[in-house]
Design an enzyme around this catalytic site. Structure first.
Site, PDB file in Angstrom:
ATOM      1  N   ASP A 196      47.543  32.450 -57.175  1.00  0.00           N
ATOM      2  CA  ASP A 196      46.434  31.625 -57.962  1.00  0.00           C
ATOM      3  C   ASP A 196      47.438  32.429 -59.744  1.00  0.00           C
ATOM      4  O   ASP A 196      46.910  32.328 -60.886  1.00  0.00           O
ATOM      5  CB  ASP A 196      45.231  32.525 -57.831  1.00  0.00           C
ATOM      6  CG  ASP A 196      44.851  32.377 -56.849  1.00  0.00           C
ATOM      7  OD1 ASP A 196      43.700  31.217 -56.902  1.00  0.00           O
ATOM      8  OD2 ASP A 196      43.626  33.174 -56.347  1.00  0.00           O
ATOM      9  N   ARG A 197      48.761  31.524 -59.068  1.00  0.00           N
ATOM     10  CA  ARG A 197      49.856  32.523 -60.618  1.00  0.00           C
ATOM     11  C   ARG A 197      49.669  33.415 -61.227  1.00  0.00           C
ATOM     12  O   ARG A 197      49.911  34.262 -61.943  1.00  0.00           O
ATOM     13  CB  ARG A 197      49.398  31.573 -61.703  1.00  0.00           C
ATOM     14  CG  ARG A 197      49.034  30.037 -61.522  1.00  0.00           C
ATOM     15  CD  ARG A 197      50.857  29.623 -60.759  1.00  0.00           C
ATOM     16  NE  ARG A 197      51.075  28.444 -60.813  1.00  0.00           N
ATOM     17  CZ  ARG A 197      51.648  27.852 -59.608  1.00  0.00           C
ATOM     18  NH1 ARG A 197      51.110  28.221 -58.707  1.00  0.00           N
ATOM     19  NH2 ARG A 197      51.994  26.316 -59.960  1.00  0.00           N
ATOM     20  N   MET A 198      49.293  35.221 -60.122  1.00  0.00           N
ATOM     21  CA  MET A 198      48.901  35.873 -59.952  1.00  0.00           C
ATOM     22  C   MET A 198      50.074  36.478 -60.204  1.00  0.00           C
ATOM     23  O   MET A 198      50.128  37.861 -58.876  1.00  0.00           O
ATOM     24  CB  MET A 198      47.556  37.270 -59.640  1.00  0.00           C
ATOM     25  CG  MET A 198      46.129  36.014 -60.574  1.00  0.00           C
ATOM     26  SD  MET A 198      46.261  36.020 -62.135  1.00  0.00           S
ATOM     27  CE  MET A 198      45.490  38.464 -62.043  1.00  0.00           C
TER      28      MET A 198
END
Length: 218
Positions: A196-198
């Site tokens: 999730d692009r975290m």
């Protein structure tokens, strides 16, 4: 006629799920951590794991980037070698600052190094020079790096001229226009892709007297 397929760029994405990076996992120093990740990339069989994208700017702030090879790593910084008359060297001599990125995409990792630069000393340069293949040494003498040439034949002629010049020379000397640059880091960021692009971004930063580690939002 060959048919072409339009690539749907907005839809291209990869979910990064290979790993994570926590503060407790980091080595005591940035260079030890970089060596660990470099070793991991090498053991994973990545092509040219010591390749790094070097970014410089000229005196007007116009950026340039290119790929060079890491040839030295210790507490002082990261080292690469090049022609001192090249565009990159002109930038470095003018601004004395650079950044470099190791793009280990297959491992969903990156490392970003930013800091001041200095020329590598003649002893260290000679030590590396003597480890290079003879053909690479001749090429360093022959190529007027970054200059415009009239064609491939110009380069081939220059190469043949240098081959003749050193035909009877067993040990080719270091060219006066060639040597190493060292980036002395002020920041070294270790980036590990996450879902999730975290992403995990942990950065060693040089303070007034010592190094610290901080987490940066992705």
């Amino acid at each position: 006629m060959t048919e072409t397929t339009n690539i749907a760029l907005p839809a291209m994405r990869v979910s990064y799920e290979q790993g994570s990076l926590s503060e407790s996992e980091l080595a005591a120093t940035w260079h030890e951590q970089l060596q660990l990740w470099l070793d991991a990339a090498t053991n994973a069989g990545l092509a040219e794991p010591n390749a790094m994208v070097l970014a410089t700017t000229d005196t007007k702030g116009r950026p340039s980037s290119r790929t060079v090879l890491l040839k030295g790593l210790d507490a002082r910084g990261v080292v690469f070698f090049t022609n001192y008359t090249s565009n990159k060297s002109h930038d470095l001599m003018a601004t004395r600052y650079a950044s470099a990125t190791f793009p280990w995409f297959a491992m969903q990792r990156q490392v970003h190094v930013r800091g001041t630069v200095e020329k590598v000393g003649p002893v260290e340069t000679a030590e590396y020079w003597n480890s290079r293949p003879r053909g690479s040494q001749i090429g360093a003498w022959a190529s007027p790096q970054s200059r415009v040439v009239s064609g491939r034949s110009t380069l081939d002629s220059a190469l043949h001229k240098i081959e003749r010049q050193f035909a009877e020379t067993e040990k080719i000397p270091v060219p006066p226009h060639w040597g190493g640059w060292r980036i002395r880091p002020e920041e070294v960021e270790f980036w590990q892709g996450r879902r999730d692009r975290m992403h995990d971004r942990l950065r060693y930063r040089l303070g007034r007297d010592s190094w610290g580690v901080e987490r940066v939002a992705p």
